[in-house]
Design an enzyme around this catalytic site. Structure first.
Site, PDB file in Angstrom:
ATOM      1  CB  CYS A 110     -10.623  33.210 -32.812  1.00  0.00           C
ATOM      2  SG  CYS A 110      -9.084  32.740 -33.634  1.00  0.00           S
ATOM      3  CB  CYS A 111     -13.918  28.992 -33.142  1.00  0.00           C
ATOM      4  SG  CYS A 111     -12.816  28.374 -31.848  1.00  0.00           S
ATOM      5  CB  CYS A 193      -5.488  26.418 -32.895  1.00  0.00           C
ATOM      6  SG  CYS A 193      -6.613  26.547 -34.303  1.00  0.00           S
ATOM      7  CB  CYS A 196      -6.705  27.006 -28.481  1.00  0.00           C
ATOM      8  SG  CYS A 196      -7.019  28.735 -28.898  1.00  0.00           S
ATOM      9  CB  CYS A 221     -14.428  25.219 -31.939  1.00  0.00           C
ATOM     10  SG  CYS A 221     -14.685  23.773 -32.981  1.00  0.00           S
TER      11      CYS A 221
END
Length: 234
Positions: A110-111, A193, A196, A221
């Site tokens: 996702c990162c 985010c 997170c 990340c």
């Protein structure tokens, strides 16, 4: 070392970067450290640009600060980069909107989509970038130096606040009335985010609220991968 001495060293480094790397760019995530650097660069009138990564999952408080900072520093605009729509759609359709909770691998994926790919575009063609890293922030940042070669992105990386403490950062912000993220007042020392990031308890590590379901050793990340210190002159 006093804050005055650290501030002098930071100012000297920023001025050197502006002269030697006029295309250098500040990565502004709108955390407390990045607001210190933004205020310094704007106040010194340095011709250094800034960018920010809007992942699409940022807290409302971060967007509020983006607007306030734009109003405070009208002559120092921040260029915003977004992730590629198709890549986000593919990730969500395959792994779910919050698939990053399932494993470290899916979180890093996702990162990759939301941060690393836009970062590549933001740094393309640059010779250097400036970041707000501090050694005190994390076990993964203890060995950093203020100037190193970022092999992943192919350019130099400068960390002008490396030796600043959290107290130094907040003394600077408050004395100069620099705008900052409202989440800091709700025990969020490190903000990324929204899904997170969480508040921390008294005594917890300052980055305990980032990816709290992972071990401290994995909690990066990928924006700040291990770099290579430059050789010192003999």
């Amino acid at each position: 070392m006093s804050l005055e001495s650290k501030l002098a060293a930071t100012t000297a480094l920023l001025k050197t970067v502006a002269v030697e790397h006029p295309d250098a760019v500040l990565a502004n995530s709108y955390g407390a450290e990045d607001m210190v650097l933004t205020d310094l660069i704007a106040g010194l009138g340095l011709p250094l640009e800034s960018f920010s990564l809007d992942t699409g999952r940022l807290p409302a408080e971060t967007y509020d600060l983006m607007q306030r900072a734009a109003e405070r520093y009208p002559h120092h605009p921040v260029r915003v980069y977004f992730p590629e729509t198709a890549a986000v759609e593919q990730y969500v359709n395959f792994h779910g909107i919050n698939g990053f909770y399932q494993s470290v691998e899916l979180r890093k994926s996702c990162c990759q989509v939301r941060k690393l790919e836009p970062l590549k575009r933001a740094l393309a063609g640059r010779s250097a970038w400036i970041v707000g890293l501090r050694r005190q922030q994390s076990p993964t940042r203890q060995d950093l130096v203020d100037k190193e070669y970022d092999a992943d992105n192919g350019l130099l990386k400068f960390s002008p606040l490396l030796d600043w403490t959290e107290a130094d950062v907040w003394q600077y912000l408050r004395e100069r009335q620099v705008p900052y993220n409202a989440l800091h007042d709700k025990h969020y020392p490190s903000i990324g985010c929204a899904p997170c990031t969480r508040a921390i308890s008294v005594g917890e590590d300052v980055r305990a609220g980032r990816w709290w379901w992972e071990n401290p050793e994995t909690k990066e990340c990928g924006l700040h991968a291990k770099s290579s210190p430059l050789p010192r002159p003999v």
